[in-house]
Scaffold this motif. Structure first.
Motif, mmCIF file in Angstrom:
data_model
loop_
_atom_site.group_PDB
_atom_site.id
_atom_site.type_symbol
_atom_site.label_atom_id
_atom_site.label_comp_id
_atom_site.label_asym_id
_atom_site.label_seq_id
_atom_site.Cartn_x
_atom_site.Cartn_y
_atom_site.Cartn_z
ATOM 1 N N LEU A 170 0.868 -0.982 -0.128
ATOM 2 C CA LEU A 170 -0.577 -0.100 0.549
ATOM 3 C C LEU A 170 0.614 0.898 -0.332
ATOM 4 O O LEU A 170 0.498 2.207 -1.362
ATOM 5 N N PHE A 171 1.875 1.631 1.012
ATOM 6 C CA PHE A 171 2.239 2.491 1.008
ATOM 7 C C PHE A 171 3.478 2.553 -0.372
ATOM 8 O O PHE A 171 3.253 4.151 -1.070
ATOM 9 N N ARG A 172 4.796 1.394 -0.765
ATOM 10 C CA ARG A 172 4.594 1.605 -1.659
ATOM 11 C C ARG A 172 3.941 1.881 -3.553
ATOM 12 O O ARG A 172 4.184 2.802 -3.396
ATOM 13 N N MET A 174 1.959 3.870 -3.038
ATOM 14 C CA MET A 174 1.444 5.322 -3.228
ATOM 15 C C MET A 174 2.397 6.402 -2.606
ATOM 16 O O MET A 174 2.371 7.405 -2.571
#
Ligand SMILES: Nc1ncnc2c1ncn2[C@@H]1O[C@H](COP(=O)(O)OP(=O)(O)OP(=O)(O)O)[C@@H](O)[C@H]1O
Ligand SMILES: [Mg+2]
Lengths: 291, 294, 269
Positions: A170-172, A174
């Motif tokens: 998820l973080f990557r 975004m």
């Protein structure tokens, strides 16, 4: 956000009655045990050098706290040593863990030493610590730090290296920076385990301090206890033991409160109030939410 | 009863650790040489921080030449074992009682909280006062220190069965005994064994502390004597033996765990499932050929 | 979408419409995790702007792998995958992802979770805030803005994740079984909500699902994959008008397409 209690009033009342009744039961049992113990003692069934009865212990407590007042000096010495040792130990433990979490090379090379540390009881080093640091407070702090550094180390390292693949995706996806990844995902995710490590560490710090005092000291509840025991003043030992328990209970409670407040998201009972607070803050800072 | 049921042991990435053994060894050698040199050049007090060669020599002495360590090792082991057995028996007994009987659990609760918060090792001097310098006090202290881990973990483990499993068992008209032995106990095994590991560490520490306080034989006494007479090289050797001993102890417990809780290990699980399958082989084959004929 | 859909040289039939505006283009895209595990083999396809594409296939056939390749989360082994004419090498801001699990940060309220994308790309502005609130209202979470994930049901959590996806401002949405863990009713409702949100916008969506009816109902085209090693088998056109209603699923035309997809999937079992 409606937050009315779902329970009708009389069930709430019933619950209080129930709680009251059960605490009365506890108190009665406790009083019965104490009473029986006292009666046995008064009737000469107990040897006061082996098992002193409640009134003797109480007399010692009163003496320690109010008449001679000598307990305070020892109490604060131990408390200070344990607290300082705790902070030194957790600082070392957590910083080592964070470095190990970020550098696989470092992690690999400290692994064998970590294994050695994890199996050797920290307090086994007590006599040496005394030899190195002397009979004073510094040896107590050193032992407390040594005994308590390991749980936060392991817990922090484990929690930081445990990958949460979905969160990382998820973080990557975004486009998060490494820094954001650490501070907004990895670290908050690790907090519950770190706090659990800190709880264990605090118990360890108190234990280390007291053991170091047993081996050699001039001040502290440990040495006070030892003196009473060796003079066969067992009632005094019991009084000191109760004091130690109180100290332990106090530190333990502080950690519980910390846990309860910091790791609010694991506690259903806290979520409601935190969520209300956040809503209020939002309204203060950014105005009302449009309909 | 909010005790930590977590387990603090460091589990390194085994494969990596072994692959890097030569490098680890090199680093270890460098560290030791630096220490040795610092010692010889007078940068570190040789009395307080004896050089590695002296420690190695000390190891050789206490293990083989003078062979003094064995007696103490045996004594400490006996004390720790005695304490461990008594402590876990009490802890698990109380836990089973508390898990099965709500009333008992309620009455026990305040005392358990008190015992949990109390630095249990601190009772050491009282035990020494009561039971003297011998085995009794050390075993008692070891038992007191170690009973808590098995207690909390066993109770938590037994109580953490989910309602659905229990309802499944009850729907099959399982008796209370069957529910206990076929559902609750296996379900609690991982936590129980973690508790036993904690208990082993606690028992060992308890025995050592009792020996530090006052005793006539044991690794704790040995170490204390060497430190007091400023034989730091021998003290280090003793510490090293404690580490080795503890390591062996923990490894054996881990291996035991690993075998008992086979459903947490892929490899063992496969082996076990093959064995169990072979027990059923006859029946399954019959059925397969039976349905094959239709 | 042209006639260039191929898998290992074998042409896959598909009615053509030589359109412009290709957003995602893959050519012989392959991913092998190891020599034995080939998760995706030679996938070639084009997706046009504004299209809604469903991706169906048996479990483990490489659907998630395909999505993660397009998103730039993993590296391809060979072939090419382009988004807006650029080879994908890392995550892009015009792509947003949604997973089977909501993946919410437990220590943040719903609105704080929705604000995460804005936070990661810069400082949060008042505009971001009002957009986040609007997104939450759009997915039906009015009055739940300040609830924590644990205080929300599974369906509500997935709605927060949807709102977060909208907040990224991405116009390419990669959805990996986003509602797969939810019950039938909730899934249907969320599907319709998703459709209403994307319909008529230029947003391009690639939607993975196990449910054939759902795949057809939502999509302009359904991409069907074969079991391991995963290849693209066929692309099935779904010609129904939009907006669509649930009754569509009861029509014979719909059933015809459904059995067509089922047959393609079945022929590989
Ligand atoms: N990180 C990885 N390392 C090794 N193999 C992987 C990895 N990720 C996926 N695979 C393998 O690649 C294949 C395809 O996996 P993928 O997750 O893409 O399947 P999927 O179609 O999404 O399945 P599902 O419908 O069950 O989600 C599987 O065989 C899987 O075991
Ligand atoms: Mg998948």
């Amino acid at each position: 956000m409606t937050t009315t209690s779902l329970e009708p009033e009389n069930t709430v009342n019933k619950r209080y009655v129930k709680a009251l009744r059960s605490s009365v039961k506890h108190i009665v049992t406790f009083a019965l045990i104490i009473g029986l113990w006292e009666i046995l003692g008064q009737n000469g069934q107990l040897n006061k050098y082996i098992l002193p009865w409640p009134s003797l212990i109480w007399a010692q407590l009163v003496d320690l706290f109010f008449i001679s007042g000598i307990i305070y000096y020892h109490f604060y010495t131990t408390l200070a040593e344990a607290t300082i040792g705790f902070f030194i130990g957790i600082t070392i433990g957590i910083s080592l863990a964070v470095s190990a979490a970020f550098s696989p090379v470092f992690r690999r090379y400290i692994a064998p030493y970590a294994v050695i540390f994890s199996v050797t009881p920290g307090i086994a080093v007590t006599p040496m610590i005394i030899a190195w640091f002397g009979f004073g407070w510094s040896s107590k702090i050193a032992l407390a730090a040594l005994v308590c550094f390991f749980p936060p180390f392991v817990n922090t390292l484990t929690a930081l290296t445990r990958t949460d693949e979905d969160g990382s995706d998820l973080f990557r996806s975004m486009g998060a920076s490494k820094r954001d990844y650490f501070w907004k995902l990895q670290f908050p995710n690790a907090i519950p385990m770190i706090v659990a490590g800190l709880k264990l560490a605090l118990t360890g710090a108190l234990l280390g301090t007291i053991v170091a005092e047993f081996v050699s000291a001039t001040a502290g509840v440990g040495i006070l206890m030892q003196r009473f025991a060796f003079k066969l003043q067992i009632d005094g030992s019991f009084a000191t033991l109760l004091t130690m328990s109180a100290m332990g209970l106090m530190l333990f409670t502080i950690m519980e409160i910390l846990d309860y407040r910091v790791v609010f998201w694991k506690r259903d009972s806290r979520l409601l109030s935190v969520s209300r607070k956040r809503a209020a803050k939002w309204r203060r800072d950014h105005g009302n939410i449009p309909m | 009863m909010t005790a930590e049921t977590s387990e603090v042991t460091y589990v390194p990435d085994r494969e990596n650790t072994w692959r890097f053994v030569p490098k680890h060894f090199a680093i270890f050698l460098v560290l030791m040489s630096v220490w040795e040199l610092a010692n010889r050049m007078g940068l570190a007090d040789p009395l307080m921080f004896p050089r590695p060669t002296r420690i190695a020599e000390g190891m050789l002495q206490i293990f083989f030449l003078k062979a003094t360590v064995w007696e103490h090792l045996a004594a400490t082991f006996a004390k720790a074992m005695g304490g461990f057995i008594i402590g876990t028996a009490i802890g698990m007994g109380l836990a089973i009682g508390a898990a099965l009987h709500t009333g008992f659990r309620d009455y026990l609760k305040p005392y358990i909280i008190l015992v949990e918060a109390m630095p249990r090792i601190a009772v050491g001097p009282i035990f020494v006062g009561w039971l003297g310098f011998g085995y009794g006090s050390a075993i008692a202290l070891a038992a007191l220190v170690c009973f808590f881990g098995p207690f909390v973990n066993t109770m938590t483990g037994l109580m953490q069965i989910d309602e659905e499993s229990e309802e499944l068992f009850r729907s099959c008209r399982a008796s209370k005994k069957q529910i206990f032995f076929k559902l609750m106990v296996p379900n609690a095994m991982p936590l129980i064994s973690a508790g036993l590991k904690l208990a082993a560490a606690g028992a060992f520490a308890g025995a050592l502390v009792a020996e530090f306080i006052q005793a006539d034989v044991g690794l704790g006494v040995m170490m204390r004597r060497y430190v007091i007479t400023l034989n730091m090289d021998y003290a280090f050797s003793t510490l090293l033996s404690i580490t080795v001993f503890a390591f062996v102890l923990f490894r054996s417990i881990e291996i035991m765990n690993y075998r008992i809780i086979y459903w947490h290990s892929e490899e063992l699980m496969q082996r076990k499932s093959k064995r169990r399958a072979s027990e059923f082989a006859g029946i399954i084959n019959k059925q397969v050929s039976g349905t094959g004929g239709q | 979408m042209s006639d260039s859909l191929q898998e290992a040289g074998e042409a896959v039939s598909k009615p053509s419409a030589t359109n412009s505006d290709v957003v995602i283009e893959a050519n012989a895209l392959t991913k092998a995790f190891s020599e034995e595990v080939v998760a995706l083999q030679g996938a070639s396809f084009k997706i046009n702007e504004g299209d809604f594409i469903s991706l169906v296939g048996p479990s483990g056939c490489g659907k998630s792998t395909l999505l993660r390749l397009v998103a730039g989360l993993i590296e391809k082994t060979s072939g090419s995958v382009k988004v807006r004419e650029n080879e994908v090498t890392e995550p892009r801001t015009d792509i947003g992802m949604m997973f089977q699990k909501p993946v919410l940060l437990e220590w943040r309220t719903a609105v704080e979770n929705v604000l995460l994308p804005s936070e990661l790309t810069g400082k949060i502005t008042d505009e971001d805030r009002s957009r986040a609130i609007q997104a939450l209202h759009l997915v039906g979470l009015k009055d739940f803005e300040f609830h924590f994930p644990r205080q929300l049901s599974g369906g509500m959590q997935q709605r927060v994740a949807l709102a977060r996806l909208l907040q990224t401002g991405a116009d390419i949405l990669l959805l990996d079984e986003p509602f797969g863990a939810l019950d039938e009713f909730t899934r249907e409702r969320l599907n319709i909500e998703l459709m209403n949100i994307v319909d008529g916008t230029a947003t391009t969506s690639l939607f993975v699902t196990h449910n054939i009816a759902e795949a057809i109902f939502l999509a302009d085209e359904v991409m069907v994959m074969t079991p391991r090693p995963g290849k693209l088998a066929r692309i099935v056109e779904v010609p129904f008008e939009r907006p669509r209603s649930l009754e569509l699923q009861l029509t014979p035309e719909f059933n015809k397409i459904e059995s067509e997809v089922r047959n393609i999937l079945g022929s590989y079992v």
